[in-house]
Motif scaffolding. Structure first.
Motif, PDB file in Angstrom:
ATOM      1  N   UNK A   1      38.792 -60.841  22.045  1.00 42.15           N
ATOM      2  CA  UNK A   1      38.980 -62.251  22.403  1.00 42.15           C
ATOM      3  C   UNK A   1      38.653 -62.486  23.876  1.00 42.15           C
ATOM      4  N   UNK A   2      39.062 -61.536  24.723  1.00 44.51           N
ATOM      5  CA  UNK A   2      38.740 -61.657  26.154  1.00 44.51           C
ATOM      6  C   UNK A   2      37.231 -61.589  26.381  1.00 44.51           C
ATOM      7  N   UNK A   3      36.569 -60.683  25.643  1.00 43.59           N
ATOM      8  CA  UNK A   3      35.114 -60.554  25.774  1.00 43.59           C
ATOM      9  C   UNK A   3      34.415 -61.833  25.333  1.00 43.59           C
ATOM     10  N   UNK A   5      41.867 -53.281  42.336  1.00 45.22           N
ATOM     11  CA  UNK A   5      42.018 -54.733  42.243  1.00 45.22           C
ATOM     12  C   UNK A   5      41.852 -55.232  40.817  1.00 45.22           C
ATOM     13  N   UNK A   6      41.376 -54.360  39.926  1.00 47.84           N
ATOM     14  CA  UNK A   6      41.247 -54.713  38.514  1.00 47.84           C
ATOM     15  C   UNK A   6      42.360 -54.110  37.652  1.00 47.84           C
ATOM     16  N   UNK A   7      43.332 -53.438  38.271  1.00 53.07           N
ATOM     17  CA  UNK A   7      44.437 -52.874  37.494  1.00 53.07           C
ATOM     18  C   UNK A   7      45.148 -53.953  36.678  1.00 53.07           C
ATOM     19  N   UNK A   8      45.378 -55.086  37.321  1.00 49.36           N
ATOM     20  CA  UNK A   8      46.090 -56.163  36.638  1.00 49.36           C
ATOM     21  C   UNK A   8      45.379 -56.603  35.375  1.00 49.36           C
ATOM     22  N   UNK A   9      44.046 -56.666  35.437  1.00 50.48           N
ATOM     23  CA  UNK A   9      43.271 -57.052  34.258  1.00 50.48           C
ATOM     24  C   UNK A   9      43.245 -55.923  33.236  1.00 50.48           C
ATOM     25  N   UNK A  59      46.552 -55.687  31.379  1.00 47.04           N
ATOM     26  CA  UNK A  59      47.156 -56.991  31.078  1.00 47.04           C
ATOM     27  C   UNK A  59      47.862 -57.034  29.727  1.00 47.04           C
ATOM     28  N   UNK A  60      47.457 -56.180  28.787  1.00 53.51           N
ATOM     29  CA  UNK A  60      48.075 -56.180  27.457  1.00 53.51           C
ATOM     30  C   UNK A  60      49.142 -55.090  27.313  1.00 53.51           C
ATOM     31  N   UNK A  61      49.451 -54.400  28.408  1.00 55.35           N
ATOM     32  CA  UNK A  61      50.459 -53.343  28.398  1.00 55.35           C
ATOM     33  C   UNK A  61      51.785 -53.931  28.872  1.00 55.35           C
ATOM     34  N   UNK A  62      52.704 -54.135  27.940  1.00 52.33           N
ATOM     35  CA  UNK A  62      53.961 -54.804  28.266  1.00 52.33           C
ATOM     36  C   UNK A  62      54.748 -54.062  29.350  1.00 52.33           C
ATOM     37  N   UNK A  63      54.660 -52.742  29.355  1.00 51.18           N
ATOM     38  CA  UNK A  63      55.425 -51.962  30.316  1.00 51.18           C
ATOM     39  C   UNK A  63      54.826 -51.910  31.708  1.00 51.18           C
ATOM     40  N   UNK A  89      53.590 -54.783  36.930  1.00 57.27           N
ATOM     41  CA  UNK A  89      53.429 -53.822  38.031  1.00 57.27           C
ATOM     42  C   UNK A  89      51.964 -53.693  38.430  1.00 57.27           C
ATOM     43  N   UNK A  90      51.081 -53.652  37.421  1.00 61.12           N
ATOM     44  CA  UNK A  90      49.655 -53.525  37.696  1.00 61.12           C
ATOM     45  C   UNK A  90      49.144 -54.729  38.474  1.00 61.12           C
ATOM     46  N   UNK A  91      49.619 -55.914  38.111  1.00 60.28           N
ATOM     47  CA  UNK A  91      49.216 -57.127  38.826  1.00 60.28           C
ATOM     48  C   UNK A  91      49.652 -57.065  40.290  1.00 60.28           C
ATOM     49  N   UNK A  92      50.832 -56.512  40.529  1.00 64.01           N
ATOM     50  CA  UNK A  92      51.334 -56.383  41.899  1.00 64.01           C
ATOM     51  C   UNK A  92      50.488 -55.393  42.695  1.00 64.01           C
ATOM     52  N   UNK A  93      50.101 -54.277  42.061  1.00 61.98           N
ATOM     53  CA  UNK A  93      49.249 -53.297  42.729  1.00 61.98           C
ATOM     54  C   UNK A  93      47.919 -53.938  43.113  1.00 61.98           C
ATOM     55  N   UNK A  94      47.337 -54.696  42.197  1.00 61.36           N
ATOM     56  CA  UNK A  94      46.070 -55.376  42.487  1.00 61.36           C
ATOM     57  C   UNK A  94      46.219 -56.343  43.658  1.00 61.36           C
TER      58      UNK A  94
END
Length: 405
Positions: A16-18, A256-260, A263-267, A271-276
């Motif tokens: 869907x993202x693609x 900077x793409x960790x958040x993306x 994005x589908x990893x609930x755990x 955190x990934x968005x914050x790292x980015x």
């Protein structure tokens, strides 16, 4: 772009993202004007627009062949097309998705599988890469010419890591290849920040950024590297570190793409968005500081310096021109260069997997950098640095070392 995805991808979040990315493309073809492989090969399938159509065909259930994979493999993922695109197509994310799906559908020839497996088993692990590099450096005189030219020289550590602790703290990623090949890069960065009242620390539990595996289509493996880094950094993040400072823009673009990516990893999504959000190239960090005392200390020789801005810094991290601005303010004379938007051909593992195209792009880039006969070439990414110096008659180093003098 109108799409008609097969049910498998309609029900698949990544599919869907693609599709959203595909729909943003308006077929204009502006991207081809700045695509290095299209400029060399003049084949629509070796430009971003053509590759987008090939991925669209995959998502719609069309035939996927060896030729499809060949054209996607030839992409550098330099993302120059993203800077050019008037519609904001996130091509880099789409090509990563397309490659990963083709890896599931098509069996590679054994020699290709072995090479890619070997790269994923060695490059992301500094404790494996470092010793192997030392062996290669010892044996360099007797190695075949093709391998010898890729073997970086041994570099001694010039200065110690500063020991003073400041109230302001930032994290640094040691990386995979950088500690063994260019050990002074992070040390110089720590010394420069120390003069500004900032402590830079490396978390020993952090490892590969995940880019090697992720860009080779091994997404699950790449995501595991990302999760391990997040776990390693999280106590420091909760402790209030100001930034995660990147001295290798290839890794910076991945972080900077960790958040993306997660994005589908609930755990890990939050955190990934914050790292980015915290990830910044060293040039961006310095741009926000008072650099007066650094400029007083910087080398102000009359020699000209040519700046190579890596694709990951200018197209992915959107920091084109920042390094040049800092060096000019420091009183360093910059040589004029051409075709700044074009890739040097390093592109992670590209120089190994696509040597012919990589060497063409390297020759073009060196010609573009050395027109005014500079005495030094500086860059912001270890991969670019090693690739450029493999063929350059002019010394190549990380630009931050110019401010640590």
């Amino acid at each position: 772009m109108k799409t008609d995805l097969i049910p498998h991808y309609q029900d698949f979040p990544q599919g869907q993202d693609a599709e959203k990315i595909l729909r943003s493309c308006v077929h204009c073809g502006f991207c081809n004007a700045t695509c290095p492989t299209y400029q060399e090969l003049n084949d629509e399938r070796d430009g971003p627009r053509g590759r987008i159509y090939l991925i669209k065909q995959l998502l719609e259930g069309g035939e996927v062949t060896e030729k499809t994979r060949t054209h996607l493999d030839r992409c550098l993922t330099c993302r120059s097309c993203e800077t050019t695109c008037p519609s904001g197509v996130q091509y880099g994310r789409l090509i990563d998705f397309g490659r990963a799906e083709i890896e599931k559908k098509l069996e590679r020839p054994f020699n290709q599988k072995l090479m890619r497996w070997a790269l994923r088993q060695v490059l992301p692990y500094s404790q494996r890469f470092g010793p192997l590099l030392k062996v290669g450096q010892v044996l360099r005189p007797i190695l075949p010419e093709a391998i010898k030219t890729k073997m970086p020289p041994k570099r001694e550590v010039n200065s110690p890591w500063p020991l003073k602790r400041h109230a302001r703290v930032m994290l640094a990623l040691a990386g995979c290849a950088q500690p063994s090949t260019t050990p002074n890069t992070n040390i110089s960065t720590a010394r420069v920040l120390d003069k500004l009242g900032i402590t830079l620390i490396e978390e020993p539990k952090a490892g590969c950024c995940g880019a090697v595996s992720y860009h080779l289509g091994a997404h699950d493996e790449g995501l595991d590297f990302m999760r391990r880094n997040i776990d390693a950094w999280w106590p420091a993040v909760e402790g209030g570190v100001e930034a995660i400072v990147m001295t290798a823009s290839g890794c910076g673009a991945m972080l900077q793409d960790y958040g993306y990516a997660l994005r589908h990893d609930a755990g890990y999504a939050d955190k990934a968005a914050k790292i980015s959000e915290l990830t910044k190239d060293i040039s961006e960090v310095l741009q926000a500081e008072d650099l007066t005392q650094l400029f007083f200390r910087a080398d102000k020789s009359s020699e000209k310096v040519a700046v190579h801005c890596p694709c990951t810094l200018q197209h992915a991290m959107q920091q084109g021109g920042v390094v040049e601005s800092i060096l000019q303010q420091a009183g360093i004379e910059l040589a004029r260069t051409k075709d700044k938007h074009l890739c040097c051909g390093s592109a992670g593992t590209y120089s190994i997997l696509q040597p012919e195209m990589s060497q063409k792009l390297l020759s073009n880039k060196l010609d573009a950098l050395t027109g005014e006969q500079p005495s030094l070439i500086v860059t912001s990414n270890v991969g670019c640095q090693l690739h450029l110096e493999s063929k350059s008659k002019v010394p190549v180093q990380h630009w931050i070392e110019l401010l640590d003098r």
